[in-house]
Structures are given as structure tokens and as C-alpha cells.
Scaffold this motif. Structure first.
Motif, PDB file in Angstrom:
ATOM      1  N   CYS A 165      12.061  -3.903   3.107  1.00  0.00           N
ATOM      2  CA  CYS A 165      11.142  -3.274   2.149  1.00  0.00           C
ATOM      3  C   CYS A 165      11.490  -3.627   0.701  1.00  0.00           C
ATOM      4  O   CYS A 165      10.873  -3.135  -0.220  1.00  0.00           O
ATOM      5  CB  CYS A 165      11.116  -1.760   2.349  1.00  0.00           C
ATOM      6  SG  CYS A 165      12.647  -0.942   1.873  1.00  0.00           S
ATOM      7  N   CYS A 168      19.281   1.170   4.765  1.00  0.00           N
ATOM      8  CA  CYS A 168      18.293   1.452   3.731  1.00  0.00           C
ATOM      9  C   CYS A 168      17.817   2.900   3.811  1.00  0.00           C
ATOM     10  O   CYS A 168      17.484   3.394   4.890  1.00  0.00           O
ATOM     11  CB  CYS A 168      17.121   0.493   3.923  1.00  0.00           C
ATOM     12  SG  CYS A 168      15.792   0.764   2.765  1.00  0.00           S
ATOM     13  N   GLN A 176      15.103   3.934   2.618  1.00  0.00           N
ATOM     14  CA  GLN A 176      13.647   3.933   2.745  1.00  0.00           C
ATOM     15  C   GLN A 176      13.185   3.646   4.172  1.00  0.00           C
ATOM     16  O   GLN A 176      12.303   4.307   4.692  1.00  0.00           O
ATOM     17  CB  GLN A 176      13.026   2.884   1.810  1.00  0.00           C
ATOM     18  CG  GLN A 176      13.412   3.026   0.353  1.00  0.00           C
ATOM     19  CD  GLN A 176      12.988   4.348  -0.243  1.00  0.00           C
ATOM     20  OE1 GLN A 176      11.881   4.815   0.005  1.00  0.00           O
ATOM     21  NE2 GLN A 176      13.865   4.968  -0.992  1.00  0.00           N
ATOM     22  N   CYS A 177      13.767   2.621   4.803  1.00  0.00           N
ATOM     23  CA  CYS A 177      13.249   2.180   6.097  1.00  0.00           C
ATOM     24  C   CYS A 177      14.297   2.108   7.201  1.00  0.00           C
ATOM     25  O   CYS A 177      13.958   1.860   8.343  1.00  0.00           O
ATOM     26  CB  CYS A 177      12.547   0.833   5.939  1.00  0.00           C
ATOM     27  SG  CYS A 177      13.688  -0.523   5.639  1.00  0.00           S
ATOM     28  N   CYS A 196      17.628  -4.595   0.610  1.00  0.00           N
ATOM     29  CA  CYS A 196      16.951  -4.477   1.901  1.00  0.00           C
ATOM     30  C   CYS A 196      15.945  -5.606   2.027  1.00  0.00           C
ATOM     31  O   CYS A 196      15.064  -5.756   1.191  1.00  0.00           O
ATOM     32  CB  CYS A 196      16.246  -3.132   1.998  1.00  0.00           C
ATOM     33  SG  CYS A 196      15.326  -2.960   3.536  1.00  0.00           S
TER      34      CYS A 196
HETATM   35 ZN   LIG Z   1      14.299  -0.935   3.457  1.00  0.00          ZN
END
Ligand SMILES: [Zn+2]
Length: 57
Positions: free
Chosen positions: A33, A6, A8-9, A30
């Protein structure tokens, strides 16, 4: 085997592949998140294009 992570995370993404006639769509999801992205034939697909494709019967 490469794991896509991911953006983002950094968690591993779950990939779901759909065959839609002449093209293949891959959803990367994901579970941490809830970020989702779609690809068609390796190209990143904007969400409105996904909805068009899924909505067409
Ligand atoms: Zn994520």
C-alpha cells in the motif's frame, strides 16, 4: 526474527537503515500500500524531520 508488519494492510515491511553521522535512521516501507514510516534511534520520526535531515548536506 521478528517481522514488522504494515499498520495499514498487514503486509511485511521492508526496512532500510541509513547511518547519518551520530544517528541511525530506519525507513519502513510497505510494497503493498506504499505506506512509509521513518524511525531515528527507535523513535518515530515525522516526515518533515526526515526531509530536513536528508536535505542537509
Ligand atoms: Zn501496507
Amino acid at each position: 526474527m521478528a517481522t514488522t508488519r504494515c499498520a495499514q494492510c498487514g503486509s511485511p515491511l521492508v526496512e532500510i537503515t541509513l547511518n547519518r553521522g551520530e544517528s541511525t535512521m530506519t525507513m519502513q516501507s510497505c510494497s503493498t500500500c506504499d505506506t512509509r514510516s521513518w524511525r531515528a534511534d527507535g523513535e518515530l520520526l515525522p516526515i518533515h524531520r526526515v526531509l530536513e535531515a536528508v536535505g542537509r548536506r
